[in-house]
Design an enzyme around this catalytic site. Structure first.
Site, PDB file in Angstrom:
ATOM      1  N   TYR A  92       0.824  -1.210   0.000  1.00  0.00           N
ATOM      2  CA  TYR A  92       0.000   0.000   0.000  1.00  0.00           C
ATOM      3  C   TYR A  92       0.855   1.256   0.000  1.00  0.00           C
ATOM      4  CZ  TYR A  92      -4.146   2.783   1.356  1.00  0.00           C
ATOM      5  OH  TYR A  92      -5.186   3.674   1.405  1.00  0.00           O
ATOM      6  N   SER A 187       1.367  -7.744   1.960  1.00  0.00           N
ATOM      7  CA  SER A 187       0.417  -6.735   2.436  1.00  0.00           C
ATOM      8  C   SER A 187      -0.615  -6.448   1.346  1.00  0.00           C
ATOM      9  CB  SER A 187       1.164  -5.485   2.884  1.00  0.00           C
ATOM     10  OG  SER A 187       0.296  -4.613   3.580  1.00  0.00           O
ATOM     11  N   GLN A 188      -0.716  -5.197   0.847  1.00  0.00           N
ATOM     12  CA  GLN A 188      -1.629  -4.959  -0.262  1.00  0.00           C
ATOM     13  C   GLN A 188      -1.290  -5.865  -1.440  1.00  0.00           C
ATOM     14  OE1 GLN A 188      -3.041  -0.965  -2.332  1.00  0.00           O
ATOM     15  NE2 GLN A 188      -1.035  -1.567  -3.125  1.00  0.00           N
ATOM     16  N   ASP A 273       0.682  -8.564  14.323  1.00  0.00           N
ATOM     17  CA  ASP A 273       0.409  -7.662  13.198  1.00  0.00           C
ATOM     18  C   ASP A 273      -0.897  -6.910  13.434  1.00  0.00           C
ATOM     19  OD1 ASP A 273       0.005  -6.406  10.765  1.00  0.00           O
ATOM     20  OD2 ASP A 273       0.399  -8.195   9.554  1.00  0.00           O
ATOM     21  N   HIS A 303       3.771  -6.106  11.303  1.00  0.00           N
ATOM     22  CA  HIS A 303       3.447  -6.203   9.880  1.00  0.00           C
ATOM     23  C   HIS A 303       4.662  -6.476   8.991  1.00  0.00           C
ATOM     24  CE1 HIS A 303       0.739  -6.038   6.566  1.00  0.00           C
ATOM     25  NE2 HIS A 303       1.289  -4.945   6.033  1.00  0.00           N
TER      26      HIS A 303
END
Length: 322
Positions: A92, A187-188, A273, A303
Protein backbone atom coordinates in the site's frame (compact mmCIF):
# COMPACT_ATOMS: atom_id res chain seq x y z
CA UNK A 1 2.61 -4.91 21.12
CA UNK A 2 1.80 -8.27 22.68
CA UNK A 3 -0.61 -10.75 21.10
CA UNK A 4 -3.98 -9.05 20.64
CA UNK A 5 -5.93 -11.38 18.34
CA UNK A 6 -7.18 -14.94 18.74
CA UNK A 7 -4.89 -17.70 20.06
CA UNK A 8 -3.13 -19.69 17.35
CA UNK A 9 -5.26 -22.80 17.80
CA UNK A 10 -8.41 -20.69 17.29
CA UNK A 11 -6.86 -18.90 14.30
CA UNK A 12 -6.40 -22.25 12.59
CA UNK A 13 -10.15 -22.84 12.82
CA UNK A 14 -11.39 -19.29 12.30
CA UNK A 15 -13.90 -18.53 9.53
CA UNK A 16 -14.94 -15.09 8.38
CA UNK A 17 -18.46 -13.70 8.70
CA UNK A 18 -18.05 -11.81 5.44
CA UNK A 19 -21.10 -12.47 3.24
CA UNK A 20 -20.33 -13.34 -0.35
CA UNK A 21 -22.52 -11.46 -2.85
CA UNK A 22 -24.77 -13.71 -4.91
CA UNK A 23 -23.52 -12.09 -8.11
CA UNK A 24 -19.81 -12.17 -7.15
CA UNK A 25 -18.75 -14.32 -10.11
CA UNK A 26 -20.99 -12.46 -12.56
CA UNK A 27 -19.63 -9.12 -11.34
CA UNK A 28 -16.04 -10.15 -11.95
CA UNK A 29 -16.77 -11.93 -15.21
CA UNK A 30 -18.39 -8.79 -16.58
CA UNK A 31 -15.60 -6.58 -15.25
CA UNK A 32 -12.87 -8.63 -16.93
CA UNK A 33 -14.88 -9.00 -20.13
CA UNK A 34 -15.18 -5.22 -20.37
CA UNK A 35 -11.46 -4.80 -19.74
CA UNK A 36 -10.61 -7.28 -22.49
CA UNK A 37 -12.58 -5.24 -25.00
CA UNK A 38 -9.52 -2.99 -24.98
CA UNK A 39 -6.41 -4.18 -26.81
CA UNK A 40 -3.85 -5.30 -24.21
CA UNK A 41 -1.21 -3.37 -26.19
CA UNK A 42 1.65 -4.65 -24.04
CA UNK A 43 4.86 -2.80 -24.90
CA UNK A 44 8.30 -3.78 -23.62
CA UNK A 45 10.99 -1.11 -23.93
CA UNK A 46 14.57 -2.11 -22.99
CA UNK A 47 16.15 0.24 -20.46
CA UNK A 48 19.79 0.79 -19.53
CA UNK A 49 20.26 0.21 -15.81
CA UNK A 50 23.98 -0.33 -15.36
CA UNK A 51 23.21 -3.85 -14.12
CA UNK A 52 25.13 -6.71 -15.73
CA UNK A 53 23.24 -9.74 -14.39
CA UNK A 54 19.76 -8.75 -15.59
CA UNK A 55 17.97 -7.21 -18.55
CA UNK A 56 15.11 -4.83 -17.75
CA UNK A 57 12.12 -3.74 -19.81
CA UNK A 58 9.92 -0.75 -19.04
CA UNK A 59 6.43 -2.15 -19.63
CA UNK A 60 3.15 -0.41 -20.45
CA UNK A 61 -0.12 -2.28 -20.92
CA UNK A 62 -3.83 -1.50 -20.96
CA UNK A 63 -5.53 -2.16 -17.63
CA UNK A 64 -9.03 -1.34 -16.43
CA UNK A 65 -10.81 0.93 -18.89
CA UNK A 66 -7.90 0.66 -21.28
CA UNK A 67 -5.91 2.95 -18.95
CA UNK A 68 -2.11 2.68 -19.32
CA UNK A 69 -0.46 0.78 -16.46
CA UNK A 70 3.29 0.53 -15.94
CA UNK A 71 5.50 -2.33 -14.84
CA UNK A 72 9.03 -3.71 -14.94
CA UNK A 73 10.00 -6.98 -16.55
CA UNK A 74 13.33 -8.17 -15.14
CA UNK A 75 15.05 -11.09 -16.90
CA UNK A 76 18.33 -12.90 -16.26
CA UNK A 77 20.93 -11.41 -18.62
CA UNK A 78 21.53 -14.77 -20.34
CA UNK A 79 17.84 -15.62 -20.86
CA UNK A 80 17.32 -17.22 -24.25
CA UNK A 81 14.25 -19.40 -23.78
CA UNK A 82 10.92 -19.04 -21.95
CA UNK A 83 11.38 -18.90 -18.17
CA UNK A 84 9.09 -19.51 -15.20
CA UNK A 85 7.28 -16.25 -14.45
CA UNK A 86 6.84 -14.50 -11.12
CA UNK A 87 4.27 -11.67 -11.16
CA UNK A 88 4.59 -9.44 -8.11
CA UNK A 89 2.24 -6.82 -6.64
CA UNK A 90 3.43 -4.15 -4.21
CA UNK A 91 2.34 -2.88 -0.82
CA UNK A 92 0.00 0.00 0.00
CA UNK A 93 1.27 3.41 -1.02
CA UNK A 94 4.23 2.06 -2.98
CA UNK A 95 4.91 1.85 -6.69
CA UNK A 96 7.07 -0.25 -8.95
CA UNK A 97 10.11 1.70 -7.75
CA UNK A 98 13.42 1.39 -9.61
CA UNK A 99 14.70 -1.71 -11.43
CA UNK A 100 17.59 -2.37 -9.06
CA UNK A 101 15.06 -2.88 -6.24
CA UNK A 102 13.87 -6.07 -7.97
CA UNK A 103 16.78 -8.48 -8.34
CA UNK A 104 15.78 -11.48 -6.20
CA UNK A 105 13.58 -13.45 -8.57
CA UNK A 106 15.62 -12.89 -11.72
CA UNK A 107 18.63 -14.10 -9.71
CA UNK A 108 16.88 -17.48 -9.40
CA UNK A 109 16.61 -17.82 -13.18
CA UNK A 110 12.98 -16.71 -13.37
CA UNK A 111 11.32 -13.88 -15.25
CA UNK A 112 10.02 -11.25 -12.83
CA UNK A 113 7.19 -8.83 -13.62
CA UNK A 114 6.43 -6.04 -11.10
CA UNK A 115 3.14 -4.18 -11.55
CA UNK A 116 2.82 -0.51 -10.67
CA UNK A 117 -0.32 0.23 -8.61
CA UNK A 118 -2.45 2.95 -10.17
CA UNK A 119 -2.51 6.22 -8.25
CA UNK A 120 0.01 5.00 -5.67
CA UNK A 121 3.78 5.17 -5.46
CA UNK A 122 4.18 8.36 -3.43
CA UNK A 123 4.38 7.08 0.16
CA UNK A 124 7.58 4.99 0.22
CA UNK A 125 10.15 3.27 -2.01
CA UNK A 126 11.31 4.47 -5.40
CA UNK A 127 7.97 5.84 -6.57
CA UNK A 128 5.40 4.90 -9.20
CA UNK A 129 4.36 6.09 -12.61
CA UNK A 130 0.73 5.05 -13.13
CA UNK A 131 -2.11 7.53 -12.76
CA UNK A 132 -5.68 6.65 -11.79
CA UNK A 133 -7.80 8.79 -14.13
CA UNK A 134 -11.12 7.78 -12.54
CA UNK A 135 -12.83 10.20 -10.17
CA UNK A 136 -15.40 9.28 -7.57
CA UNK A 137 -17.67 10.22 -4.71
CA UNK A 138 -16.35 11.84 -1.50
CA UNK A 139 -13.69 9.70 0.15
CA UNK A 140 -11.40 9.72 3.16
CA UNK A 141 -7.75 10.49 2.23
CA UNK A 142 -6.05 7.31 1.07
CA UNK A 143 -7.44 4.66 -1.27
CA UNK A 144 -9.69 2.49 0.90
CA UNK A 145 -12.88 4.54 0.46
CA UNK A 146 -12.47 5.75 -3.12
CA UNK A 147 -15.68 4.79 -4.86
CA UNK A 148 -16.97 2.90 -1.83
CA UNK A 149 -20.49 4.10 -2.70
CA UNK A 150 -20.90 1.17 -5.15
CA UNK A 151 -18.91 -1.92 -6.23
CA UNK A 152 -18.79 -0.64 -9.81
CA UNK A 153 -17.01 2.51 -8.63
CA UNK A 154 -14.65 1.06 -6.03
CA UNK A 155 -10.94 1.72 -6.44
CA UNK A 156 -9.89 -1.92 -6.10
CA UNK A 157 -12.12 -2.94 -8.98
CA UNK A 158 -9.66 -1.07 -11.13
CA UNK A 159 -6.58 -2.38 -9.32
CA UNK A 160 -7.63 -6.05 -9.39
CA UNK A 161 -8.50 -5.75 -13.08
CA UNK A 162 -5.10 -4.17 -13.73
CA UNK A 163 -3.53 -7.13 -11.93
CA UNK A 164 -5.24 -9.74 -14.11
CA UNK A 165 -4.20 -7.79 -17.17
CA UNK A 166 -0.65 -7.60 -15.78
CA UNK A 167 -0.51 -11.40 -15.78
CA UNK A 168 -1.73 -11.41 -19.37
CA UNK A 169 0.83 -8.77 -20.37
CA UNK A 170 3.73 -10.57 -18.69
CA UNK A 171 2.71 -13.84 -20.31
CA UNK A 172 2.74 -12.20 -23.74
CA UNK A 173 6.53 -11.71 -23.69
CA UNK A 174 8.39 -14.42 -25.65
CA UNK A 175 10.81 -15.11 -22.78
CA UNK A 176 8.10 -15.97 -20.23
CA UNK A 177 6.50 -19.39 -19.86
CA UNK A 178 2.77 -18.81 -19.34
CA UNK A 179 2.31 -22.37 -18.08
CA UNK A 180 4.58 -21.68 -15.08
CA UNK A 181 3.17 -18.43 -13.67
CA UNK A 182 3.26 -17.52 -9.97
CA UNK A 183 1.46 -14.57 -8.33
CA UNK A 184 2.85 -13.13 -5.11
CA UNK A 185 3.13 -10.01 -2.98
CA UNK A 186 3.08 -8.71 0.56
CA UNK A 187 0.42 -6.73 2.44
CA UNK A 188 -1.63 -4.96 -0.26
CA UNK A 189 0.41 -6.94 -2.77
CA UNK A 190 -0.66 -10.12 -0.99
CA UNK A 191 -4.30 -9.06 -1.18
CA UNK A 192 -3.94 -8.37 -4.90
CA UNK A 193 -2.24 -11.76 -5.36
CA UNK A 194 -5.23 -13.39 -3.63
CA UNK A 195 -7.59 -11.68 -6.07
CA UNK A 196 -5.49 -12.83 -9.01
CA UNK A 197 -5.45 -16.34 -7.54
CA UNK A 198 -9.24 -16.35 -7.60
CA UNK A 199 -9.61 -14.75 -11.04
CA UNK A 200 -6.85 -16.43 -13.07
CA UNK A 201 -7.57 -20.15 -13.25
CA UNK A 202 -4.23 -21.56 -14.44
CA UNK A 203 -1.55 -20.24 -12.09
CA UNK A 204 0.90 -22.81 -10.75
CA UNK A 205 1.26 -21.14 -7.32
CA UNK A 206 0.19 -18.14 -5.24
CA UNK A 207 2.19 -16.70 -2.33
CA UNK A 208 0.43 -13.92 -0.35
CA UNK A 209 2.47 -12.60 2.59
CA UNK A 210 0.62 -10.97 5.51
CA UNK A 211 -2.16 -10.15 3.01
CA UNK A 212 -4.26 -7.02 3.26
CA UNK A 213 -7.87 -6.66 1.98
CA UNK A 214 -9.21 -9.73 3.80
CA UNK A 215 -12.20 -10.22 6.10
CA UNK A 216 -13.36 -6.60 6.04
CA UNK A 217 -16.11 -7.01 8.69
CA UNK A 218 -13.54 -8.09 11.28
CA UNK A 219 -10.60 -6.00 10.12
CA UNK A 220 -12.50 -2.72 10.21
CA UNK A 221 -13.59 -3.25 13.82
CA UNK A 222 -10.49 -5.00 15.23
CA UNK A 223 -7.65 -2.63 14.33
CA UNK A 224 -7.41 1.13 14.52
CA UNK A 225 -4.29 1.21 12.37
CA UNK A 226 -4.35 2.44 8.79
CA UNK A 227 -5.19 1.54 6.07
CA UNK A 228 -8.24 -0.29 7.49
CA UNK A 229 -8.88 2.66 9.80
CA UNK A 230 -9.56 4.84 6.74
CA UNK A 231 -12.86 2.98 6.40
CA UNK A 232 -13.82 3.61 10.02
CA UNK A 233 -12.97 7.30 9.79
CA UNK A 234 -15.06 7.61 6.62
CA UNK A 235 -18.01 5.95 8.37
CA UNK A 236 -17.47 8.14 11.43
CA UNK A 237 -18.43 11.07 9.19
CA UNK A 238 -20.89 9.27 6.90
CA UNK A 239 -23.09 7.90 9.64
CA UNK A 240 -25.52 5.14 8.74
CA UNK A 241 -23.52 3.98 5.70
CA UNK A 242 -21.91 0.90 7.30
CA UNK A 243 -24.09 -1.73 5.63
CA UNK A 244 -23.67 -0.12 2.22
CA UNK A 245 -19.90 0.12 2.63
CA UNK A 246 -19.57 -3.50 3.72
CA UNK A 247 -21.67 -4.58 0.76
CA UNK A 248 -19.26 -2.84 -1.60
CA UNK A 249 -16.23 -4.27 0.18
CA UNK A 250 -17.64 -7.81 -0.01
CA UNK A 251 -16.92 -7.85 -3.76
CA UNK A 252 -13.22 -7.27 -2.99
CA UNK A 253 -12.72 -9.44 0.09
CA UNK A 254 -9.77 -11.81 -0.18
CA UNK A 255 -11.81 -14.46 1.63
CA UNK A 256 -14.12 -14.81 -1.37
CA UNK A 257 -11.27 -14.89 -3.88
CA UNK A 258 -9.57 -17.52 -1.70
CA UNK A 259 -12.63 -19.73 -2.00
CA UNK A 260 -11.86 -19.82 -5.74
CA UNK A 261 -8.13 -20.46 -5.41
CA UNK A 262 -7.11 -23.20 -7.85
CA UNK A 263 -3.36 -23.31 -7.24
CA UNK A 264 -1.10 -24.35 -4.35
CA UNK A 265 -0.57 -21.47 -1.93
CA UNK A 266 1.94 -20.35 0.67
CA UNK A 267 0.66 -17.71 3.11
CA UNK A 268 2.33 -15.96 6.01
CA UNK A 269 0.92 -14.33 9.13
CA UNK A 270 2.45 -12.41 12.02
CA UNK A 271 0.75 -12.76 15.39
CA UNK A 272 1.47 -9.18 16.53
CA UNK A 273 0.41 -7.66 13.20
CA UNK A 274 -1.99 -4.78 13.88
CA UNK A 275 -2.07 -3.65 10.24
CA UNK A 276 -3.34 -6.96 8.86
CA UNK A 277 -4.52 -8.80 11.97
CA UNK A 278 -3.70 -12.53 11.94
CA UNK A 279 -7.35 -13.58 12.11
CA UNK A 280 -8.02 -11.76 8.83
CA UNK A 281 -5.09 -13.55 7.20
CA UNK A 282 -6.22 -16.93 8.54
CA UNK A 283 -9.74 -16.17 7.30
CA UNK A 284 -8.36 -16.16 3.75
CA UNK A 285 -5.99 -19.06 4.35
CA UNK A 286 -8.71 -21.26 5.83
CA UNK A 287 -10.98 -20.43 2.88
CA UNK A 288 -8.32 -21.21 0.24
CA UNK A 289 -9.87 -23.89 -1.95
CA UNK A 290 -6.82 -25.79 -3.20
CA UNK A 291 -5.81 -28.60 -0.87
CA UNK A 292 -2.08 -27.85 -1.21
CA UNK A 293 -1.62 -24.89 1.10
CA UNK A 294 0.67 -23.89 3.94
CA UNK A 295 1.13 -20.89 6.20
CA UNK A 296 4.28 -19.60 7.88
CA UNK A 297 3.54 -18.06 11.29
CA UNK A 298 5.82 -15.46 12.89
CA UNK A 299 5.00 -15.35 16.59
CA UNK A 300 6.54 -12.05 17.69
CA UNK A 301 6.41 -9.98 14.53
CA UNK A 302 4.23 -7.07 13.51
CA UNK A 303 3.45 -6.20 9.88
CA UNK A 304 7.03 -6.80 8.76
CA UNK A 305 6.12 -10.47 9.08
CA UNK A 306 8.90 -12.83 8.15
CA UNK A 307 10.80 -10.31 6.02
CA UNK A 308 13.91 -12.01 4.59
CA UNK A 309 13.00 -15.25 6.36
CA UNK A 310 9.76 -15.39 4.37
CA UNK A 311 11.73 -14.67 1.19
CA UNK A 312 13.81 -17.73 2.04
CA UNK A 313 10.68 -19.79 2.69
CA UNK A 314 9.18 -18.77 -0.67
CA UNK A 315 12.41 -19.58 -2.49
CA UNK A 316 12.42 -23.09 -1.05
CA UNK A 317 8.68 -23.62 -1.56
CA UNK A 318 8.55 -22.44 -5.17
CA UNK A 319 11.14 -24.96 -6.33
CA UNK A 320 8.34 -27.51 -6.47
CA UNK A 321 6.12 -25.40 -8.72
CA UNK A 322 8.04 -23.04 -11.01
Amino acid sequence: MALFDLPLDELREYRSDSTEPEDFDAFWSKTLQEAREHDLDARFEPVETGLSTVRVHDVTFAGFGGHPVKGWLVLPAAAGEPLPLVVEFVGYGGGRGLPHEHLLWASTGRAHFVMDTRGQGSAWGGGGGTADPVGGAPAYPGFMTRGIDAPENYYYRRVFTDAVRAVEAARSHPLTDASRTVALGGSQGGGIALAVGGLVPDLVAVAPDVPFLCDFPRATTLTDRNPYREIGLYLKTHRGRTADALRTLSYFDGVHFAARGRAPALFSAALEDQTCPPSTVFAAFNAWAHEEKAIEVYDFNDHEGGGPYQDRARLDWLRSYA
